[in-house]
Motif scaffolding. Structure first.
Motif, mmCIF file in Angstrom:
data_model
loop_
_atom_site.group_PDB
_atom_site.id
_atom_site.type_symbol
_atom_site.label_atom_id
_atom_site.label_comp_id
_atom_site.label_asym_id
_atom_site.label_seq_id
_atom_site.Cartn_x
_atom_site.Cartn_y
_atom_site.Cartn_z
ATOM 1 N N ARG A 1 -0.027 -4.331 11.147
ATOM 2 C CA ARG A 1 1.385 -4.687 11.362
ATOM 3 C C ARG A 1 1.630 -6.157 11.071
ATOM 4 N NH1 ARG A 1 0.847 -1.303 15.988
ATOM 5 N NH2 ARG A 1 0.601 -3.158 17.328
ATOM 6 N N ALA A 2 0.607 -6.979 11.291
ATOM 7 C CA ALA A 2 0.743 -8.419 11.070
ATOM 8 C C ALA A 2 0.515 -8.812 9.612
ATOM 9 C CB ALA A 2 -0.242 -9.180 11.964
ATOM 10 N N SER A 3 0.029 -7.880 8.803
ATOM 11 C CA SER A 3 -0.258 -8.185 7.400
ATOM 12 C C SER A 3 1.031 -8.205 6.589
ATOM 13 C CB SER A 3 -1.211 -7.135 6.818
ATOM 14 O OG SER A 3 -1.374 -7.336 5.427
ATOM 15 N N HIS A 4 1.112 -9.179 5.683
ATOM 16 C CA HIS A 4 2.274 -9.275 4.796
ATOM 17 C C HIS A 4 1.939 -8.814 3.386
ATOM 18 C CE1 HIS A 4 4.397 -11.366 7.963
ATOM 19 N NE2 HIS A 4 3.425 -12.265 8.054
ATOM 20 N N ASP A 5 0.764 -8.216 3.216
ATOM 21 C CA ASP A 5 0.352 -7.738 1.907
ATOM 22 C C ASP A 5 0.959 -6.360 1.662
ATOM 23 O OD1 ASP A 5 -1.042 -6.714 -0.329
ATOM 24 O OD2 ASP A 5 -2.808 -7.931 0.130
ATOM 25 N N PRO A 6 1.749 -6.184 0.595
ATOM 26 C CA PRO A 6 2.374 -4.876 0.346
ATOM 27 C C PRO A 6 1.375 -3.746 0.140
ATOM 28 C CG PRO A 6 2.635 -6.343 -1.547
ATOM 29 C CD PRO A 6 2.128 -7.179 -0.423
ATOM 30 N N ARG A 7 0.129 -4.071 -0.232
ATOM 31 C CA ARG A 7 -0.889 -3.035 -0.404
ATOM 32 C C ARG A 7 -1.230 -2.347 0.909
ATOM 33 N NH1 ARG A 7 -5.914 -6.021 -2.725
ATOM 34 N NH2 ARG A 7 -5.332 -7.350 -0.956
ATOM 35 N N HIS A 8 -0.900 -2.996 2.022
ATOM 36 C CA HIS A 8 -1.295 -2.476 3.328
ATOM 37 C C HIS A 8 -0.168 -1.730 4.034
ATOM 38 C CE1 HIS A 8 -4.124 -6.230 3.236
ATOM 39 N NE2 HIS A 8 -4.559 -5.249 2.471
ATOM 40 N N ALA A 9 0.990 -1.648 3.409
ATOM 41 C CA ALA A 9 2.167 -1.087 4.085
ATOM 42 C C ALA A 9 1.938 0.351 4.523
ATOM 43 C CB ALA A 9 3.393 -1.190 3.175
ATOM 44 N N ARG A 10 1.405 1.200 3.635
ATOM 45 C CA ARG A 10 1.207 2.605 3.997
ATOM 46 C C ARG A 10 0.137 2.758 5.078
ATOM 47 N NH1 ARG A 10 1.250 3.693 -1.540
ATOM 48 N NH2 ARG A 10 -0.918 4.405 -1.530
ATOM 49 N N ASP B 1 -10.304 0.215 -3.145
ATOM 50 C CA ASP B 1 -10.109 -0.906 -2.230
ATOM 51 C C ASP B 1 -8.905 -0.576 -1.360
ATOM 52 O OD1 ASP B 1 -7.821 -1.455 -3.870
ATOM 53 O OD2 ASP B 1 -9.048 -2.724 -5.162
ATOM 54 N N ALA B 2 -8.379 -1.567 -0.631
ATOM 55 C CA ALA B 2 -7.259 -1.296 0.270
ATOM 56 C C ALA B 2 -6.023 -0.814 -0.470
ATOM 57 C CB ALA B 2 -6.932 -2.548 1.078
ATOM 58 N N GLY B 3 -5.864 -1.236 -1.717
ATOM 59 C CA GLY B 3 -4.697 -0.841 -2.482
ATOM 60 C C GLY B 3 -4.795 0.534 -3.103
ATOM 61 N N THR B 4 -6.013 1.008 -3.351
ATOM 62 C CA THR B 4 -6.200 2.320 -3.995
ATOM 63 C C THR B 4 -6.792 3.350 -3.042
ATOM 64 O OG1 THR B 4 -8.397 1.649 -4.797
ATOM 65 C CG2 THR B 4 -6.520 1.271 -6.274
ATOM 66 N N PHE B 5 -6.992 2.964 -1.795
ATOM 67 C CA PHE B 5 -7.619 3.831 -0.790
ATOM 68 C C PHE B 5 -6.913 5.178 -0.685
ATOM 69 C CE2 PHE B 5 -7.805 5.291 3.652
ATOM 70 C CZ PHE B 5 -9.161 5.343 3.864
#
Length: 347
Positions: free
Chosen positions: A107-116, A158-162
């Motif tokens: 929730r604290a991350s501002h990286d769009p890859r982590h939104a889902r 990675d976190a974006g393609t997980f």
């Protein structure tokens, strides 16, 4: 003739690399994320409980479990709020605390890859934002499960393609979700993308450096599951992930080790893995991995094909699977066989 051709290809690949003219490589070299969780320095310096906190770099998962079991609920919550990335990634911390800690960190991350990944209801067992990002997610109720499976992916994860929405069954989330849907009640499946994977086809994919780093992380992860009192897992390893599993095999504590689309496990045969687990291998006729030389020359390549009869693994049927990422597709013979292995029903 085919074996001779592959030998020539492997030698040519090695000579090219040694000469420094690696024009064949289309993947960038990656730097493995290793060591304790992010934020460990602040954790070690924190005296909020009036006592020393266990050093993440030196404390094994069983010692971590023992430390947390001696804390009150309010003390555990205090550490979670102050150090979510440590609590969420420290093997041996109780499952429920890790879920809450990683939800907080996401929730604290501002990286769009982590939104889902931050969506409510997801059970994120590990979230390390360093590098390209590493993630582990649980499907099912891990605490009450009678059977636990771990899925270890290969390159380009990675976190974006997980949990990408294309080539779903080539992702750890897609593979784990499909296996969980195929198994019956009492099962849980963990999608573990907890190491730095190769990107593309290059030196990283052809060599064992990233696999060696990943093997240590996978071993510690399974030690954490054992420390938390969970059943010994069945470990499924796809593509380059089977290299990781081959190097970690002797220390995983797995009941079964299942490799699919494997370029090799850095062992000549099952005995070379030095594991008490049953070893299984799947490879369909349309998988491009079959064109990769199963050899090791000048440090390149990953050795014998686990799907060859001489390797000694039990063969998993894969006639219905298509390509390199079709093994977990619904309706395939390979997925049905994987579910039987996961449930301990295989012969």
């Amino acid at each position: 003739m085919r074996r001779f051709t592959r030998t020539l290809a492997a030698v040519a690949l090695a000579v090219t690399a040694v000469a420094g003219t690696v024009g064949w490589a289309s993947g960038g070299t990656q730097r493995a994320v290793t060591g304790p969780p992010p934020g460990s320095s602040s954790w070690r310096a924190d005296g909020v409980l009036g006592r020393e906190l266990p050093d993440p770099a030196r404390t094994d998962p069983e010692q971590v479990r023992a430390f947390f079991s001696g804390l009150s609920a309010s003390e555990q919550q205090e550490l979670l709020e102050r150090h979510p990335l440590v609590v969420g990634n420290l093997d041996g911390v109780p499952l429920e605390l890790r879920y809450h800690a990683n939800a907080r960190a996401l929730r604290a991350s501002h990286d769009p890859r982590h939104a889902r990944l931050a969506a409510p209801g997801r059970r994120i067992l590990a979230f390390d934002p360093r590098g390209r990002g590493q993630v582990a997610e649980v499907f099912g109720d891990l605490r009450s499960a009678r059977h636990v499976s771990v899925v270890v992916p290969g390159s380009d994860i990675d976190a974006g393609t997980f949990d990408r929405r294309v080539d779903v069954y080539g992702t750890p989330a897609g593979m784990a979700k499909s296996l969980y849907a195929e198994t019956g009640p009492g099962n849980a499946v963990i999608a573990w993308a907890g190491y730095t994977t190769p990107v593309g086809v290059g030196l990283d994919a052809a060599t064992g450096g990233l696999a060696e780093a990943g093997a240590g992380r996978l071993t510690r992860f399974t030690e954490g599951l054992a420390a938390d009192g969970l059943p010994s897992p069945v470990v499924f390893c796809h593509s380059y992930g089977s290299v990781v599993c081959g190097l970690a095999a002797s220390d995983l504590g797995a009941t079964d080790l299942v490799v699919l689309g494997s370029p090799g496990m850095r062992a000549d045969d099952v005995a070379g893995l030095r594991t008490g687990a049953r070893v299984w291998a799947a490879k369909d006729d349309t998988d491009w991995i079959d064109d990769v030389p199963h050899m090791r020359v000048a440090g390149l390549g990953h050795g014998a094909d686990p799907a060859d009869e001489a390797f000694g693994a039990h063969r998993v049927p894969a006639q219905d699977a298509k390509g390199h990422t079709g093994y977990f597709a619904p309706g395939t013979d390979s997925l049905r066989a994987f579910a039987a292995i996961a449930e301990g029903d295989s012969r």
